[in-house]
Design a protein around this motif. Structure first.
Motif, mmCIF file in Angstrom:
data_model
loop_
_atom_site.group_PDB
_atom_site.id
_atom_site.type_symbol
_atom_site.label_atom_id
_atom_site.label_comp_id
_atom_site.label_asym_id
_atom_site.label_seq_id
_atom_site.Cartn_x
_atom_site.Cartn_y
_atom_site.Cartn_z
ATOM 1 N N SER A 119 6.765 -1.006 11.879
ATOM 2 C CA SER A 119 6.707 -0.444 10.534
ATOM 3 C C SER A 119 7.501 0.850 10.507
ATOM 4 C CB SER A 119 5.250 -0.177 10.119
ATOM 5 O OG SER A 119 4.647 0.756 10.991
ATOM 6 N N ASN A 120 7.838 1.279 9.313
ATOM 7 C CA ASN A 120 8.511 2.554 9.097
ATOM 8 C C ASN A 120 7.742 3.275 8.004
ATOM 9 O OD1 ASN A 120 11.493 3.685 7.468
ATOM 10 N ND2 ASN A 120 10.424 4.692 9.118
ATOM 11 N N ILE A 121 6.654 3.919 8.415
ATOM 12 C CA ILE A 121 5.767 4.598 7.471
ATOM 13 C C ILE A 121 5.694 6.068 7.852
ATOM 14 C CG2 ILE A 121 3.414 4.745 6.579
ATOM 15 C CD1 ILE A 121 3.210 1.713 7.091
ATOM 16 N N GLU A 122 6.052 6.926 6.922
ATOM 17 C CA GLU A 122 6.025 8.369 7.153
ATOM 18 C C GLU A 122 4.641 8.923 6.833
ATOM 19 O OE1 GLU A 122 8.521 9.829 8.583
ATOM 20 O OE2 GLU A 122 9.990 8.221 8.367
ATOM 21 N N LEU A 123 4.344 10.090 7.377
ATOM 22 C CA LEU A 123 3.022 10.688 7.180
ATOM 23 C C LEU A 123 2.707 10.944 5.707
ATOM 24 C CD1 LEU A 123 2.903 13.190 10.185
ATOM 25 C CD2 LEU A 123 1.851 10.932 10.011
ATOM 26 N N GLY A 124 3.716 11.230 4.906
ATOM 27 C CA GLY A 124 3.497 11.457 3.476
ATOM 28 C C GLY A 124 2.890 10.255 2.778
ATOM 29 N N PHE A 125 3.142 9.065 3.266
ATOM 30 C CA PHE A 125 2.549 7.848 2.714
ATOM 31 C C PHE A 125 1.036 7.862 2.911
ATOM 32 C CE2 PHE A 125 1.006 3.491 3.309
ATOM 33 C CZ PHE A 125 1.435 2.882 2.136
ATOM 34 N N LEU A 126 0.587 8.379 4.059
ATOM 35 C CA LEU A 126 -0.839 8.389 4.385
ATOM 36 C C LEU A 126 -1.635 9.335 3.500
ATOM 37 C CD1 LEU A 126 -0.638 8.417 8.286
ATOM 38 C CD2 LEU A 126 -0.913 6.445 6.780
ATOM 39 N N THR A 127 -0.968 10.342 2.947
ATOM 40 C CA THR A 127 -1.645 11.320 2.085
ATOM 41 C C THR A 127 -1.336 11.087 0.608
ATOM 42 O OG1 THR A 127 0.198 12.864 2.356
ATOM 43 C CG2 THR A 127 -1.665 13.086 3.901
ATOM 44 N N ASN A 128 -0.727 9.949 0.311
ATOM 45 C CA ASN A 128 -0.313 9.608 -1.057
ATOM 46 C C ASN A 128 0.675 10.622 -1.641
ATOM 47 O OD1 ASN A 128 -1.858 7.211 -1.260
ATOM 48 N ND2 ASN A 128 -3.690 8.453 -1.607
ATOM 49 N N ASP A 129 1.488 11.216 -0.769
ATOM 50 C CA ASP A 129 2.502 12.158 -1.210
ATOM 51 C C ASP A 129 3.897 11.556 -1.202
ATOM 52 O OD1 ASP A 129 0.793 14.370 -1.666
ATOM 53 O OD2 ASP A 129 0.693 14.733 0.500
ATOM 54 N N ALA A 130 3.998 10.267 -0.873
ATOM 55 C CA ALA A 130 5.295 9.600 -0.830
ATOM 56 C C ALA A 130 5.096 8.099 -0.951
ATOM 57 C CB ALA A 130 6.012 9.924 0.482
ATOM 58 N N TYR A 131 6.150 7.418 -1.387
ATOM 59 C CA TYR A 131 6.147 5.958 -1.415
ATOM 60 C C TYR A 131 7.550 5.492 -1.102
ATOM 61 C CZ TYR A 131 8.610 5.784 -5.867
ATOM 62 O OH TYR A 131 9.561 5.897 -6.849
ATOM 63 N N SER A 132 7.667 4.190 -0.842
ATOM 64 C CA SER A 132 8.988 3.628 -0.574
ATOM 65 C C SER A 132 9.133 2.310 -1.317
ATOM 66 C CB SER A 132 9.170 3.368 0.925
ATOM 67 O OG SER A 132 10.398 2.706 1.136
ATOM 68 N N PRO A 133 10.276 2.100 -1.963
ATOM 69 C CA PRO A 133 10.527 0.802 -2.589
ATOM 70 C C PRO A 133 11.022 -0.233 -1.573
ATOM 71 C CG PRO A 133 12.354 2.276 -3.009
ATOM 72 C CD PRO A 133 11.320 3.077 -2.261
ATOM 73 N N LEU A 134 11.214 0.181 -0.320
ATOM 74 C CA LEU A 134 11.746 -0.708 0.717
ATOM 75 C C LEU A 134 10.615 -1.403 1.461
ATOM 76 C CD1 LEU A 134 14.341 1.775 2.256
ATOM 77 C CD2 LEU A 134 14.754 0.036 0.517
ATOM 78 N N ASP A 135 10.911 -2.579 2.012
ATOM 79 C CA ASP A 135 9.958 -3.222 2.919
ATOM 80 C C ASP A 135 9.800 -2.313 4.118
ATOM 81 O OD1 ASP A 135 9.640 -5.452 1.320
ATOM 82 O OD2 ASP A 135 11.200 -6.596 2.344
ATOM 83 N N ASN A 136 8.573 -1.957 4.439
ATOM 84 C CA ASN A 136 8.376 -1.027 5.542
ATOM 85 C C ASN A 136 7.644 -1.636 6.731
ATOM 86 O OD1 ASN A 136 5.865 -1.124 4.400
ATOM 87 N ND2 ASN A 136 5.789 1.019 3.827
ATOM 88 N N VAL A 137 7.514 -2.964 6.755
ATOM 89 C CA VAL A 137 6.979 -3.669 7.921
ATOM 90 C C VAL A 137 7.872 -4.869 8.169
ATOM 91 C CG1 VAL A 137 5.015 -4.905 8.919
ATOM 92 C CG2 VAL A 137 4.609 -2.937 7.435
ATOM 93 N N ILE A 138 8.209 -5.092 9.439
ATOM 94 C CA ILE A 138 9.084 -6.201 9.807
ATOM 95 C C ILE A 138 8.540 -6.833 11.084
ATOM 96 C CG2 ILE A 138 10.649 -4.719 11.116
ATOM 97 C CD1 ILE A 138 12.938 -6.484 10.124
ATOM 98 N N SER A 139 8.662 -8.156 11.172
ATOM 99 C CA SER A 139 8.178 -8.846 12.365
ATOM 100 C C SER A 139 9.113 -9.991 12.729
ATOM 101 C CB SER A 139 6.771 -9.400 12.134
ATOM 102 O OG SER A 139 6.292 -10.004 13.311
ATOM 103 N N THR A 140 9.329 -10.143 14.021
ATOM 104 C CA THR A 140 10.059 -11.301 14.524
ATOM 105 C C THR A 140 9.083 -12.262 15.190
ATOM 106 O OG1 THR A 140 10.534 -10.252 16.655
ATOM 107 C CG2 THR A 140 12.170 -9.960 14.895
ATOM 108 N N ASN A 141 7.795 -12.018 14.993
ATOM 109 C CA ASN A 141 6.748 -12.843 15.597
ATOM 110 C C ASN A 141 6.567 -14.113 14.782
ATOM 111 O OD1 ASN A 141 4.573 -13.938 16.907
ATOM 112 N ND2 ASN A 141 3.189 -12.227 16.520
#
Length: 181
Positions: A64-86
């Motif tokens: 995943s590519n999740i910044e700390l600001g996401f955890l505090t609801n201070d940021a969001y991303s319009p991009l897919d932030n989790v990827i798996s080759t599983n």
């Protein structure tokens, strides 16, 4: 192809691709364009959000590519932030979070565990994103060097050499197992 970050995290059996999301994405893309590998295996150190212990070895195909600001609801991303080759959905991977920053807030990073994210490594999300773009199977092997707390850097420095030895032994053992099949 076995790859690693570089700088002080190199192995005699791995090609360095750079530190962090940007360097690793650029350099791995260059490698894939000029000599497309059949498989990518990233080997590196990682910090634990609390469930995994120092020197644990973790194998994963999910990042995943999740910044700390996401955890505090201070940021969001319009991009897919989790990827798996599983493709083996019966086995649940430890999700490896990637950022260009090392987390040092123990209380805040516990929130990653609630999202199913267990460890952090600076390069792995970029590795899987490049692998996805080139349709190359990929995975990662990590050794825990520190917890994500105020002592993260000191613990990383203290444990890094031993973690590299553990990773080298683990990878060489796995290669032997695979070549026997």
């Amino acid at each position: 192809m076995i790859i690693c970050a570089g700088n002080n995290e190199t192995f005699d059996f791995a090609t360095p691709i750079g530190v962090g999301l940007i360097e690793s994405a650029i350099n791995l893309t260059r490698l894939c364009l000029f000599d497309r590998p059949e498989f990518l295996l990233f080997v590196g150190s990682a910090g634990s959000y609390g469930e995994h212990k120092i020197f644990d070895v973790i194998e994963s195909k999910t990042a995943s590519n999740i910044e700390l600001g996401f955890l505090t609801n201070d940021a969001y991303s319009p991009l897919d932030n989790v990827i798996s080759t599983n493709i083996n959905q019966t086995k649940i991977d430890v999700i490896v979070n990637s950022s260009n920053y090392i987390s040092t807030n123990k209380e805040l990073t516990k929130k990653f565990l609630n999202l199913g994210i267990g460890i952090e490594n600076m390069e792995f999300f970029a590795v899987l994103k490049v692998a996805q773009e080139f349709d190359i199977p990929a995975g990662g092997v990590f050794c825990i060097t520190n917890y994500t707390n105020k002592n993260a850097h000191e613990d990383f420095l203290k444990n890094h050499e031993e973690a590299k030895k553990i990773l080298e032994q683990h990878v060489k053992k796995r290669i032997k197992e695979l070549t026997k099949k």
